[in-house]
Design a protein around this motif. Structure first.
Motif, mmCIF file in Angstrom:
data_model
loop_
_atom_site.group_PDB
_atom_site.id
_atom_site.type_symbol
_atom_site.label_atom_id
_atom_site.label_comp_id
_atom_site.label_asym_id
_atom_site.label_seq_id
_atom_site.Cartn_x
_atom_site.Cartn_y
_atom_site.Cartn_z
ATOM 1 N N ILE A 92 0.973 -1.136 0.046
ATOM 2 C CA ILE A 92 0.013 0.043 -0.027
ATOM 3 C C ILE A 92 1.023 1.272 0.060
ATOM 4 C CG2 ILE A 92 -1.737 1.298 1.177
ATOM 5 C CD1 ILE A 92 -2.563 -1.520 0.143
ATOM 6 N N LYS A 106 -2.923 0.028 -3.536
ATOM 7 C CA LYS A 106 -2.284 -0.929 -3.749
ATOM 8 C C LYS A 106 -1.586 -1.053 -4.822
ATOM 9 C CE LYS A 106 -3.690 -5.118 -2.019
ATOM 10 N NZ LYS A 106 -4.464 -6.338 -1.993
ATOM 11 N N PHE A 137 -7.774 0.558 -2.113
ATOM 12 C CA PHE A 137 -7.179 0.226 -1.062
ATOM 13 C C PHE A 137 -6.495 1.559 -0.303
ATOM 14 C CE2 PHE A 137 -7.539 -3.398 -3.441
ATOM 15 C CZ PHE A 137 -7.577 -4.455 -2.635
ATOM 16 N N GLU A 157 -6.238 2.127 3.440
ATOM 17 C CA GLU A 157 -5.479 1.133 4.317
ATOM 18 C C GLU A 157 -3.925 1.606 4.429
ATOM 19 O OE1 GLU A 157 -5.464 -2.832 2.943
ATOM 20 O OE2 GLU A 157 -7.599 -2.638 2.523
ATOM 21 N N ALA A 158 -3.610 2.675 3.674
ATOM 22 C CA ALA A 158 -2.142 3.258 3.750
ATOM 23 C C ALA A 158 -1.986 3.594 5.277
ATOM 24 C CB ALA A 158 -1.854 4.275 2.674
#
Length: 424
Positions: free
Chosen positions: A29, A55, A79, A82-83
């Motif tokens: 990520i 991602k 995504f 989610e980092a």
């Protein structure tokens, strides 16, 4: 949403580059504007940035050649959220599906403790690999734990290793040599930068009438001046006063007296710039780079030192831009930092001259009829004899020598200050 990240244009006439290395792994990520890869052209090394967070999916492997404008990787922005969570160790104690759990151990306070602590005391490390590990601040454990996959190549290498014989003698230099004896050879792929450098160096030898002239310089005055005012110089300007700035400034003033040394051939014409953009040779892990300090004629010693420091740091980190390496009119290189006594530097095209500095050694010289020990440096000037005559090349070096041996002449534009006062 899938975002394609394409290879940017490093500069005109460049159609393909080499993807030198990935700073992230497939499936990581990444955040927006994060550096994800290094791209190497035949002129410079550039960074590839993530245009969006998400991602990453790698399309081109490290070491492959790729066309400018081609897709290097993609980023799935779904995504992106989610980092931040992945960046925080406390967010989850379990690894995600399909990912390996990494154990992060705190760095020791003392560097030597890191080097001595290892779970693989018998691991063989080649001298080149050891140097790379020291530069990257890595130990054996981190290198072995960082391997993502064991291929058949590694298996075959281990299987074909000969059994080690323990030296019969006990310790000492002979035992050390015996235990480190090797017939291994390491192969490295030549980078695009070094390929281009090789082509240019050969072209210079074949296409120019290169000649080198030499002179010697007594460094006593500059060394005394530097020692006397070093601390004040640092306090006021925030940089150390080195020898390079004296020689670069002296070269700029000498170019005013001998402008043909600053000239270059363009077709059937000779171009003589009225400005002095000095290229400074910097040795980096990826090869020789020559970033340019522009308009030296307008800079003082502290301005030159600051520019030198900034460009050298960027070049060694591979962060220097193409525009900072093009357009020089004259080059200065310093082989003395490596201990060189004398050399014949090769011209940096399309320039017509390059000045080489060397190490400073105490030598016996004749001063006013007496033999004295003085710190002496040999200077070299390689030049294209097609447009630079011996009078200009020798006169240029003599002018630099005069200003280094009498730094007050740097204030008088290379002339004798006493004669300037008297109007002579």
């Amino acid at each position: 949403m899938i975002i394609e990240i394409k290879v940017p244009t490093p500069g005109e006439s460049i159609t393909e580059v080499e993807l030198a290395s990935w700073m992230v792994s497939d499936g990581d990520i990444v955040e927006k504007d994060q550096e994800i890869a290094e791209i190497e052209s035949d002129k410079a090394t550039l960074s590839l940035l993530a245009t969006e967070a998400g991602k990453i999916k790698i399309v081109v492997e490290a070491g492959e050649t790729i066309a400018v404008g081609a897709v290097a990787c993609t980023v799935d922005t779904e995504f992106a959220g989610e980092a931040t969570s992945q960046a925080t160790p406390e967010a989850s104690s379990e690894p995600a599906v399909g990912e390996e759990k990494q154990e992060v151990s705190p760095k020791p306070e003392q560097p030597e403790a890191k080097a001595n602590t290892t779970n693989y005391p018998d691991a063989k490390v080649s001298p080149l690999a050891k140097k790379r590990m020291e530069e990257a601040d890595l130990n054996i454990d981190e290198v072995i734990n960082g391997l993502k996959r064991i291929s058949t190549k590694e298996v075959e290498m281990v299987k074909n290793l000969p059994e080690q014989e323990t030296p019969s003698s006990g310790g000492g230099h002979s035992a050390f040599i015996a235990s480190h004896a090797s017939r291994d050879a390491e192969r490295q792929k030549m980078t695009m930068l070094r390929k281009k450098l090789s082509q240019r160096l050969v072209a210079v030898k074949n296409e120019t009438a290169m000649l080198t002239t030499f002179n010697e310089v007594d460094m006593s005055a500059v060394m005394a001046l530097r020692k006397k005012y070093q601390s004040k110089f640092i306090d006021k300007h925030g940089v150390k006063l080195g020898f390079m700035s004296f020689f670069i400034k002296a070269a700029s003033l000498a170019l005013k007296h001998h402008p043909m040394v600053n000239a270059m051939i363009d077709g059937d014409e000779i171009v003589i710039p009225d400005y002095h953009d000095v290229s400074v040779a910097v040795q980096t892990p990826k090869g020789l780079m020559v970033p340019v300090i522009r308009n030296i004629e307008t800079l003082s010693l502290d301005g030159i030192e600051t520019s030198l420091k900034n460009l050298a740091e960027k070049a060694r980190k591979g962060k220097i831009g193409l525009e900072e390496m093009t357009g020089g009119t004259f080059t200065v290189t310093n082989g003395g930092v490596f201990g060189s006594m004398l050399s014949t530097p090769i011209i940096n095209p399309p320039q017509s001259a390059i000045m080489g500095m060397h190490n400073i050694v105490e030598r016996p010289v004749a001063v006013n009829g007496k033999v004295e020990i003085r710190p002496i440096m040999y200077l070299a000037l390689s030049y294209d004899h097609r447009i630079i005559d011996g009078k200009d090349s020798v006169g240029f070096l003599v002018k630099v020598k005069e200003m280094i041996e009498d730094p007050a002449k740097l204030l008088a534009g290379g002339f004798d200050p006493e004669q300037e006062v008297l109007g002579l």
